[in-house]
Structure formats: structure tokens, C-alpha cells
Design an enzyme around this catalytic site. Structure first.
Site, PDB file in Angstrom:
ATOM      1  N   ARG A 143      69.600  58.070  45.753  1.00 30.58           N
ATOM      2  CA  ARG A 143      70.325  57.617  44.565  1.00 30.58           C
ATOM      3  C   ARG A 143      69.359  57.023  43.537  1.00 30.58           C
ATOM      4  NH1 ARG A 143      73.659  53.450  45.982  1.00 30.58           N
ATOM      5  NH2 ARG A 143      72.797  51.999  44.473  1.00 30.58           N
ATOM      6  N   TYR A 157      78.821  64.740  19.391  1.00 36.55           N
ATOM      7  CA  TYR A 157      79.639  65.429  20.404  1.00 36.55           C
ATOM      8  C   TYR A 157      80.903  64.606  20.694  1.00 36.55           C
ATOM      9  CZ  TYR A 157      80.634  67.324  25.115  1.00 36.55           C
ATOM     10  OH  TYR A 157      81.218  67.868  26.216  1.00 36.55           O
ATOM     11  N   ASP A 169      70.725  62.798  20.566  1.00 39.67           N
ATOM     12  CA  ASP A 169      71.109  63.923  21.412  1.00 39.67           C
ATOM     13  C   ASP A 169      70.413  65.147  20.812  1.00 39.67           C
ATOM     14  OD1 ASP A 169      72.350  66.174  22.498  1.00 39.67           O
ATOM     15  OD2 ASP A 169      74.287  65.184  22.723  1.00 39.67           O
ATOM     16  N   LYS A 229      72.925  73.053  29.192  1.00 39.32           N
ATOM     17  CA  LYS A 229      72.823  74.079  28.147  1.00 39.32           C
ATOM     18  C   LYS A 229      71.503  74.860  28.315  1.00 39.32           C
ATOM     19  CE  LYS A 229      76.691  72.463  26.394  1.00 39.32           C
ATOM     20  NZ  LYS A 229      77.037  71.435  27.368  1.00 39.32           N
TER      21      LYS A 229
END
Ligand code: PLP
Length: 401
Positions: A60, A113, A185, A210
């Protein structure tokens, strides 16, 4: 460095790794399919625990396969450190949370976004953090929105519906002079076409889902920047919220990363070819593509980016229903969300009144995949010929009644 040299060198960066004796010279980093790492003495365990970002204790926090991808992405981005997440939104939400506390104010561009805007407006707002949304094309609008308690300036350039840009060097200089952290971003341009850290931006996030993955088969996100800022996210939100990337996903993304510059060169060429074709079509009012000289921010785009990717939109005077019927007839463009993979995609939406060009009724977004651009152009033309013929015969039927 000259832009073309930089682009050329990226092909070597993604293909080459130094010989790694730990893995017998394996060309790929092995997939460390383990939740924990064990130690032969308690002392070694305690030492590793005290330096979990550099050592491996628990997946983790720091898994070697994921770390390999993080180091590779940091190299491409020109960053001291990168941290990979389970999705773009996990990277974005963790990055925002790491930089605000109750009583703070955020300035965010109004074309960010959708889920990012929602996160700021409805989720982060629950913790007494207020956000002002501004037109990111105007540095004056950004400056006017700043307050003494503004702690974060959140950018997305180019934005991914209308493809508007922010002047990154100007935003970075303004924010830095007020002690405000800047986040961008950069998913659309990827580190191949834009390196915001070199322009003074503090943190860059990408949806790996993407182009970086490029195969439409994995989800991921990444944040890159200084050791101080990314290290704080790694020790804080990464560990606490647990939106981690798994070793399997990191290995899958590594495969995609090897061809990132190669794929993007084709997305760029084909995207521009299709966009230029659309400029001349009767159903198109305006094409929103920063690589076209007709784009109002084309000069800024060439100044701060080394190229353009394969996602753009166009506005049409045709109704949303007509453009949906046209999209239904396309053979090679699949109807779907997301983008950045090998496949071409289409989505047709009604235009928002605030942003559309006068007379626009629909906004169509296309992702130009790796197919032949000539096949894609033929597909667009044939679907339009059928749609306009069917509209004309429906209109004739109505007037004959
Ligand atoms: N940023 C942009 C510009 C996006 O288009 C998306 C997803 O569509 C995201 C972030 C979120 O990425 P993910 O879906 O990997 O969470």
C-alpha cells in the site's frame, strides 16, 4: 534543448533501462505480486519502516514494480518524484486534499474535468474549503479571483471539451509570488508534448488510463513534482486513502509506456488531418483543436507545447439528435467515454450556452485513434451523406403531408 531533439530523445527514454543485476538482466521489471515484504532481523525491519518511501515494507506504500513505473514517469516529466494511483481521479483527489485545509480557498478553471469540479464544489466544500471557478484563458480573471487565503490554483491545459489553454508560465509566476501551489491536469498533452514543471508549475497530474497506458485496458493516475510535495502525498493521502496502483497494473502500463512517443506522433498527425478536413464540412461551425492556426490560442499552444494529441471537438448548427444519428452511422468511431487508446471514439453533446460559438447547437468530441486517417475521413463523410439524405427525405415527407 531544441523541441525536435527532445521528442527524438523520448523514444530512447521509454525504450531503455540500465542493466539491472537484481533481475538477471530481465528486460521487464518483474511483477512483485506481494502485499508485504519480510525481513530476517527485527533491526532491518525497523530500519525499513523508518524509511518506507525508499524501502519496501507493504504494497500500500511502495511496491517495486509500481516504483519502477513511477521513476520512469518522473524521468519523462522532469520531476524529482512521481506517485502512481489506481485512477486519475485518485491522483487528483489526493493531490487536492494534500494541499488544502479548513478555511482555505481554491481557484480552479471552469473547464476542468467534470468530476474534478464536482469534487471541489461538492466534496471538498464539506470541509470548509471554498472554490472559485474562473475562465482560465484570462490571467486577469485568475488574478482577480485570488484571495489572501487562496492555497491552490488548479489548471487543466488544454481542457478536454473545448480545448482552451492557460498560460502556464504566467500562472506559475503569479501563484508563486503569492505562495500558492499550482497543479495542472496534463492528461491531454502527456509529458511527450508538455512539461509544465519546466514552466514553473508545482505538480502535474495525469490520468494514466488515457495515452500513457494507451491500450484501453487499464486504469491509473500519477502525480509528479518535487520530493517535498509528492513525498507529502505519498506519506499522507496515498497511504491513508489507499487509492494505490497495483503491481499488475504498473506492469501493464509499462508496456504501453514503451510506445507512448511513437503512438502520440501518429495521433498528432492523424488528428490534425481529420480536424483540417472537418473545417471544410457543411455541418461544422468551428473546430476546437489547439494545433489549428484558426484556434484563438494557437500561438500560446505552439509556445508552451511540443505537439498536439488526437482528441478535439467541433461545434455544429445541427441539433443534438441529428449529430447522434450521424454518430450511430459511423463504422470506425465507437460511441463511448474516455480516450487515449488505439481506437477512435465519438461523443455528441448539446452545447452549453455559455461557451458555444453563435448558432451552435451541438458539441461533438472525437478521439482519433491509430486507424488510417483516410478511412476515418471517409467514415465521417459517408455517415454525413446518409444522415443529411435521411433528414432531407424526412423533411420532404413532412412538407408533403
Ligand atoms: N482528467 C481528465 C482530463 C480526464 O479526461 C479524466 C477521465 O476521463 C480524468 C482526469 C480522470 O481519470 P480516471 O478516469 O483515470 O480517473
Amino acid at each position: 534543448m531544441h523541441k525536435d531533439n527532445h521528442r527524438e530523445r523520448l523514444h530512447t527514454s521509454v525504450a531503455h533501462d540500465p542493466y539491472d543485476a537484481r533481475h538477471h538482466g530481465s528486460i521487464h521489471i518483474p511483477i512483485y505480486q506481494t502485499s508485504l515484504f519480510s525481513f530476517d532481523t527485527y533491526e532491518r525491519f525497523t530500519q525499513a519502516h523508518a524509511n518506507e518511501q525508499q524501502r519496501h515494507v507493504y504494497s500500500r506504500g511502495n511496491n517495486p514494480t509500481v516504483r519502477y513505473l513511477e521513476d520512469k514517469l518522473a524521468e519523462l516529466e522532469g520531476a524529482e518524484m512521481s506517485k502512481c494511483f489506481a485512477s486519475g481521479m485518485a491522483a487528483i483527489s489526493s493531490t487536492i486534499l494534500s494541499n488544502v485545509k479548513a478555511g482555505d480557498h481554491v481557484v480552479c478553471i471552469d473547464q476542468a474535468y467534470g468530476p474534478t469540479r464536482h469534487f471541489l464544489q461538492h466534496y471538498v466544500a464539506r470541509f470548509q474549503v471554498e472554490t472559485t471557478f474562473v475562465d482560465g484563458r484570462s490571467i486577469e480573471a485568475i488574478e482577480t479571483a485570488l484571495r489572501p487565503n487562496t492555497k491552490l490554483l488548479y489548471l487543466e491545459s488544454p481542457s478536454t471539451m473545448l480545448f482552451q489553454l492557460q498560460d502556464l508560465a504566467a500562472c506559475a509566476a503569479l501563484a508563486r509570488s503569492r505562495g500558492i501551489v499550482t497543479v495542472i491536469d496534463g492528461t491531454w498533452a502527456t509529458p511527450v508534448f508538455q512539461r509544465p514543471l519546466a514552466l514553473g508549475i508545482d505538480l502535474v497530474v495525469h490520468s494514466i488510463t488515457k495515452y500513457i497506458s494507451g491500450q484501453s485496458d487499464s486504469m491509473g493516475g500519477v502525480v509528479s513534482g518535487s520530493k517535498e510535495l509528492v513525498g507529502r502525498i505519498a506519506e499522507g493521502e496515498y497511504m491513508m486513502l489507499g487509492g494505490i496502483m497495483t503491481a499488475h497494473t504498473a506492469a501493464q502500463v509499462e508496456r504501453g509506456l514503451r510506445t507512448l512517443p511513437l503512438r502520440l506522433e501518429r495521433h498528432e498527425r492523424s488528428g490534425l488531418k481529420v480536424a483540417e478536413h472537418l473545417l471544410r464540412q457543411p455541418y461544422v461551425l468551428r473546430v476546437n483543436h489547439p494545433g489549428l492556426p484558426s484556434h484563438p490560442q494557437h500561438e500560446l499552444a505552439t509556445r508552451q507545447m511540443d505537439g498536439t494529441s488526437g482528441l478535439f471537438s467541433f461545434e455544429s448548427a445541427e441539433s443534438h439528435e441529428t449529430m447522434r444519428a450521424w454518430a450511430d452511422r459511423l463504422r470506425y468511431f465507437k460511441i463511448g467515454v474516455s480516450w487515449g487508446g488505439f481506437e477512435s471514439l465519438v461523443s455528441a453533446n448539446p452545447t452549453s450556452e455559455d461557451h458555444g460559438v453563435p448558432g451552435a447547437r451541438s458539441l461533438v468530441r472525437l478521439h482519433i485513434g491509430l486507424e488510417s486517417p483516410d478511412d476515418l475521413i471517409r467514415d465521417l463523410d459517408e455517415a454525413w451523406a446518409q444522415t443529411s439524405a435521411s433528414e432531407a427525405s424526412a423533411a420532404a415527407g413532412r412538407s408533403g403531408q
